[in-house]
Design an enzyme around this catalytic site. Sequence first.
Site, PDB file in Angstrom:
ATOM      1  N   ASP A  14      24.759  16.718  48.357  1.00  0.00           N
ATOM      2  CA  ASP A  14      25.616  15.610  47.884  1.00  0.00           C
ATOM      3  C   ASP A  14      24.848  14.820  46.811  1.00  0.00           C
ATOM      4  OD1 ASP A  14      23.783  14.521  49.711  1.00  0.00           O
ATOM      5  OD2 ASP A  14      25.134  12.918  50.331  1.00  0.00           O
ATOM      6  N   ASN A 163      19.267   4.978  59.615  1.00  0.00           N
ATOM      7  CA  ASN A 163      19.167   4.262  58.330  1.00  0.00           C
ATOM      8  C   ASN A 163      20.535   3.789  57.842  1.00  0.00           C
ATOM      9  OD1 ASN A 163      20.286   6.687  57.552  1.00  0.00           O
ATOM     10  ND2 ASN A 163      18.721   7.198  56.024  1.00  0.00           N
ATOM     11  N   HIS A 277      13.657  12.660  51.472  1.00  0.00           N
ATOM     12  CA  HIS A 277      14.130  13.442  52.623  1.00  0.00           C
ATOM     13  C   HIS A 277      14.467  14.883  52.229  1.00  0.00           C
ATOM     14  CE1 HIS A 277      15.079   9.421  54.406  1.00  0.00           C
ATOM     15  NE2 HIS A 277      15.602   9.146  53.228  1.00  0.00           N
TER      16      HIS A 277
END
Length: 351
Positions: A14, A163, A277
């Site tokens: 994404d 998060n 990440h």
Amino acid sequence: MSETAGTHLLVDCDTGIDDSLALLYAVASSECDLVAVTCTAGNVDARQVAENTRAVLELAGRPDVEVAIGRETPLARALVTTPETHGSRGIGYAELPPATKPLSPRYGPDLIVEEARRRPGELTLVTLGPLTNVALAVLREPELPRLLRGLVIMGGSYRSPGNTAPTTEWNVNVDPESAKIVFEAFGPRQVDSRASTAEPTDSTHPTRPTALGLDVTERARMLPEHLAALAARAGCAPDGTRPDGTVNPIVRYLADALRFYMEFHSRYDGFYGAFIHDPLALATALDPTLVRTEPLTVDVELGGRLTTGETVTDWRRVWGRPPNVDVAVEADSTRFMARFIERVGDLAARR
Ligand code: BDR
Ligand code: CA
């Protein structure tokens, strides 16, 4: 999964600042055969994801990689994007020329199924965003877990806070229904209630997915000194300026995208730098020795009042259900960061 020399990799993402760094890492890795990239809605809407993905691949010198778009909304919820994390277009302050290569005519979930069928047991799928496309792919082809060589997921928070909400991580939070479908589909095929935690002996049992949650991905921190080292390797200043006054486009892109991401982390996470990440997940798909995992039973909360999207993990094995996920519990972030600087720095030096 064992370490491979030559990995056929399919990326679902994404794009997103850290997704774009993962794509650069894939292109920069000589052992990676980047088969295609499928785009899902998440950090930004799916059309913008596809635009960013193609523009980044063109920046990296790989306009030939097929890029397909999948479903443009989560399975059961309205799409929420995160412009405060990645910028309104998903690439922070960076400006890239519009992508020139057209989108693939294939639908993302179909592409995943078709490529897995084309080379049974050879393809590694790595997901860097919500799991919408993979859920649709596995609903269309229930054998997908057995057709893939492996599945590596950036998603979840297994032994750390979330998060997005106190206990939820962004990728799972955006589309928890899809995450649940994927975790169940890639788990053991039959659960014998008398077998307690024993692993099924069924030879068609798929390779368990490896999941990297925030517990480990937040150890991969890109700091200004890392960017400076990468730029030096590419023969330019940290803003991409070369000694002759021209600009290195990859380093300029990284500097502008990361400045936004680092400002975000300095506001919310207490340090001027950025969690990267997605590159850690992608690097793990190429080299599983970067993480240590534990086989665990994970389920996704769908009906919580406060916790929808939580990756509920049975650390003490009280459910008595066989493990369905290899959860990363440790990452060699020093080795990973060195490799990121080396590979992406060398790619930038060649552009
Ligand atoms: C994940 O959320 C996104 O914003 C990042 O790209 C990463 O995939 C981390 O929670
Ligand atoms: Ca992402």
